[in-house]
Design an enzyme around this catalytic site. Structure first.
Site, PDB file in Angstrom:
ATOM      1  N   GLU A  36       0.818  -1.217   0.000  1.00  0.00           N
ATOM      2  CA  GLU A  36       0.000   0.000   0.000  1.00  0.00           C
ATOM      3  C   GLU A  36       0.852   1.267   0.000  1.00  0.00           C
ATOM      4  O   GLU A  36       0.513   2.258  -0.656  1.00  0.00           O
ATOM      5  CB  GLU A  36      -0.949  -0.021   1.203  1.00  0.00           C
ATOM      6  CG  GLU A  36      -1.940  -1.167   1.186  1.00  0.00           C
ATOM      7  CD  GLU A  36      -1.383  -2.487   1.690  1.00  0.00           C
ATOM      8  OE1 GLU A  36      -2.073  -3.514   1.578  1.00  0.00           O
ATOM      9  OE2 GLU A  36      -0.242  -2.501   2.206  1.00  0.00           O
TER      10      GLU A  36
ATOM     11  N   ASP B 156       8.384 -12.676   8.643  1.00  0.00           N
ATOM     12  CA  ASP B 156       8.407 -12.645  10.105  1.00  0.00           C
ATOM     13  C   ASP B 156       7.519 -11.477  10.509  1.00  0.00           C
ATOM     14  O   ASP B 156       7.992 -10.408  10.875  1.00  0.00           O
ATOM     15  CB  ASP B 156       9.836 -12.461  10.613  1.00  0.00           C
ATOM     16  CG  ASP B 156       9.914 -12.474  12.145  1.00  0.00           C
ATOM     17  OD1 ASP B 156       8.927 -12.890  12.789  1.00  0.00           O
ATOM     18  OD2 ASP B 156      10.952 -12.058  12.687  1.00  0.00           O
ATOM     19  N   ARG B 157       6.208 -11.689  10.374  1.00  0.00           N
ATOM     20  CA  ARG B 157       5.277 -10.584  10.570  1.00  0.00           C
ATOM     21  C   ARG B 157       4.107 -10.932  11.494  1.00  0.00           C
ATOM     22  O   ARG B 157       3.227 -10.087  11.717  1.00  0.00           O
ATOM     23  CB  ARG B 157       4.737 -10.128   9.221  1.00  0.00           C
ATOM     24  CG  ARG B 157       3.864 -11.139   8.518  1.00  0.00           C
ATOM     25  CD  ARG B 157       3.622 -10.841   7.048  1.00  0.00           C
ATOM     26  NE  ARG B 157       3.042  -9.533   6.781  1.00  0.00           N
ATOM     27  CZ  ARG B 157       2.761  -9.103   5.548  1.00  0.00           C
ATOM     28  NH1 ARG B 157       2.997  -9.868   4.497  1.00  0.00           N
ATOM     29  NH2 ARG B 157       2.240  -7.909   5.375  1.00  0.00           N
TER      30      ARG B 157
ATOM     31  N   THR C  80      -4.179  -7.948 -14.548  1.00  0.00           N
ATOM     32  CA  THR C  80      -2.777  -7.946 -14.944  1.00  0.00           C
ATOM     33  C   THR C  80      -2.372  -9.346 -15.372  1.00  0.00           C
ATOM     34  O   THR C  80      -2.804 -10.343 -14.795  1.00  0.00           O
ATOM     35  CB  THR C  80      -1.872  -7.451 -13.806  1.00  0.00           C
ATOM     36  OG1 THR C  80      -2.056  -8.282 -12.653  1.00  0.00           O
ATOM     37  CG2 THR C  80      -2.226  -6.012 -13.435  1.00  0.00           C
ATOM     38  N   ARG C  81      -1.479  -9.404 -16.402  1.00  0.00           N
ATOM     39  CA  ARG C  81      -1.142 -10.685 -17.023  1.00  0.00           C
ATOM     40  C   ARG C  81       0.364 -10.893 -17.159  1.00  0.00           C
ATOM     41  O   ARG C  81       0.815 -11.615 -18.039  1.00  0.00           O
ATOM     42  CB  ARG C  81      -1.800 -10.775 -18.402  1.00  0.00           C
ATOM     43  CG  ARG C  81      -3.314 -10.580 -18.398  1.00  0.00           C
ATOM     44  CD  ARG C  81      -3.885 -10.602 -19.803  1.00  0.00           C
ATOM     45  NE  ARG C  81      -3.428  -9.449 -20.571  1.00  0.00           N
ATOM     46  CZ  ARG C  81      -3.693  -9.248 -21.860  1.00  0.00           C
ATOM     47  NH1 ARG C  81      -4.407 -10.151 -22.521  1.00  0.00           N
ATOM     48  NH2 ARG C  81      -3.253  -8.171 -22.488  1.00  0.00           N
TER      49      ARG C  81
ATOM     50  N   GLY D  16       1.092  -8.322 -20.442  1.00  0.00           N
ATOM     51  CA  GLY D  16       0.504  -7.001 -20.291  1.00  0.00           C
ATOM     52  C   GLY D  16      -0.696  -6.990 -19.361  1.00  0.00           C
ATOM     53  O   GLY D  16      -0.757  -7.748 -18.395  1.00  0.00           O
TER      54      GLY D  16
ATOM     55  N   GLY E 215       7.473  -5.305  -6.113  1.00  0.00           N
ATOM     56  CA  GLY E 215       6.856  -3.984  -6.114  1.00  0.00           C
ATOM     57  C   GLY E 215       6.392  -3.509  -7.478  1.00  0.00           C
ATOM     58  O   GLY E 215       5.765  -2.448  -7.576  1.00  0.00           O
TER      59      GLY E 215
ATOM     60  N   ASP F  30       2.632  -3.170  -7.550  1.00  0.00           N
ATOM     61  CA  ASP F  30       2.194  -1.994  -6.791  1.00  0.00           C
ATOM     62  C   ASP F  30       2.400  -0.714  -7.594  1.00  0.00           C
ATOM     63  O   ASP F  30       1.560   0.192  -7.567  1.00  0.00           O
ATOM     64  CB  ASP F  30       2.970  -1.897  -5.473  1.00  0.00           C
ATOM     65  CG  ASP F  30       2.904  -3.159  -4.651  1.00  0.00           C
ATOM     66  OD1 ASP F  30       1.859  -3.843  -4.698  1.00  0.00           O
ATOM     67  OD2 ASP F  30       3.888  -3.468  -3.962  1.00  0.00           O
TER      68      ASP F  30
ATOM     69  N   ASP G 168      11.642  -1.968  -3.236  1.00  0.00           N
ATOM     70  CA  ASP G 168      10.227  -2.172  -3.536  1.00  0.00           C
ATOM     71  C   ASP G 168       9.561  -0.997  -4.240  1.00  0.00           C
ATOM     72  O   ASP G 168       8.432  -1.114  -4.698  1.00  0.00           O
ATOM     73  CB  ASP G 168       9.443  -2.431  -2.234  1.00  0.00           C
ATOM     74  CG  ASP G 168       9.599  -3.851  -1.738  1.00  0.00           C
ATOM     75  OD1 ASP G 168      10.747  -4.340  -1.726  1.00  0.00           O
ATOM     76  OD2 ASP G 168       8.592  -4.476  -1.380  1.00  0.00           O
TER      77      ASP G 168
END
Length: 318
Positions: free
Chosen positions: A37, A106-107, A228-229, A233, A257, A260, A296
């Site tokens: 995000e 590790d979250r 998205t592919r 494309g 990234g 994103d 990223d």
């Protein structure tokens, strides 16, 4: 001044050994702030949108490192600070075949996984032109699922456009769990972004991308659907028309990234008034540039993106 785009989600510390080294043998690690995000918000800012990233972090050196890592890209960081707790981290190994890229999370039990909607600046979301989050956030915990839904509801109630990237993470939850949760959220989404691989895995879809976009738009009443592919494309459904965009040639240095950056560029250009085909061009060119950049974040300029577009063919509508 109100934001064009507010994004919400977890940003972690990305720890990477140099080159193609293994984590277990590394004597040093590169550190980047990394989150879908915040990556999206940064790309959108660079493509012309006024953006902010909203999250929760512990008021500790690692937490402040995350915030400063995002803030240095000139977007507004709207953070709820906790007195204690932990930030999420992930370790990234990059290599060619047959190893490939490997991510070790590790979250678990990070501060944001227990955050509730009332802790955040909901007025900011409601005053923005658009609000964006991803399928990563509700995968973190049952609390995160409720928080995501509540923030999306608040945005919809205020007339803020809602955008959502499915962004499936197999290491966080199963396809069945993701499908049950995300399809309930779809009623709150105006603009859906989904990778074709995620559609196949999470939605158990085996048709063509254009059919997928039509099907999702019809079933869930989305305003727009972007599929998205990868190397093939992307395409977008809007006003019952499919717009296709070829991928731009790129030498991949760091692919993390790139999705994103695609999303951030697409949303920025749509919010600026660009047509769907034009926004797809910007998004695809931005993603191509990101793959050449370590870390990223798509640290690109609008001029660089437009140079890539001008060197290539444009979108096709049908």
């Amino acid at each position: 001044m109100s934001d064009d785009l507010v994004t919400f989600g977890e940003t972690m510390l990305r720890l990477s050994p140099p080159g193609q080294e293994r984590v277990e043998m590394a004597e040093s690690l590169e550190v980047h702030a990394a989150g879908a995000e915040s990556n999206t918000a940064i790309a959108a800012e660079r493509l012309g949108a006024v953006t902010s990233w909203m999250s929760k972090l512990p008021d500790t050196p690692p937490g402040r490192r995350v915030a400063s890592g995002v803030r240095k890209h000139d977007i507004d960081v709207d953070v709820v600070w906790a007195d204690e707790g932990r930030v999420g981290t992930y370790y990234l190994e990059q290599a060619g075949k047959p190893r490939g890229t490997n991510v070790v999370y590790d979250r678990a039990n990070s501060v944001i996984s227990q955050a509730e909607a009332q802790e955040f600046n909901v007025d900011r979301i409601q005053n923005a032109s658009a609000f964006f989050t991803t399928g990563i956030t509700p995968a973190l915990s049952s609390t995160s699922r409720e928080t995501t839904a509540n923030l999306l509801q608040a945005a919809k109630k205020a007339g803020t456009m809602t955008a959502f990237d499915v962004n499936y993470r197999a290491k966080l939850w199963s396809p069945d769990e993701a499908r049950k949760t995300l399809t309930k959220l779809f009623q709150l989404i105006d603009v859906l972004i989904i990778g074709m691989k995620d559609a196949e895995t999470v939605l158990d879809y085996d048709g063509q991308p254009a059919q997928l976009a039509h099907h999702l738009a019809s079933e869930f009443d989305f305003r727009s659907v972007v599929v998205t592919r990868g190397a093939n494309g992307a395409l977008a459904w809007n006003d019952n028309v499919i717009h296709e965009q070829k991928a731009f040639e790129t030498d991949t240095h760091d692919a993390i990234g790139s999705g994103d950056s695609f999303t951030g560029a697409f949303l920025a250009r749509r919010l600026s008034g660009d047509s769907v085909p034009r926004a797809l061009e910007y998004a695809t060119a931005t993603a191509a540039l990101k793959r050449t950049i370590p870390g990223d974040v798509a640290t690109v300029t609008k001029r660089e993106v437009e140079a890539v577009i001008n060197e290539n063919t444009g979108a096709i509508s049908r």
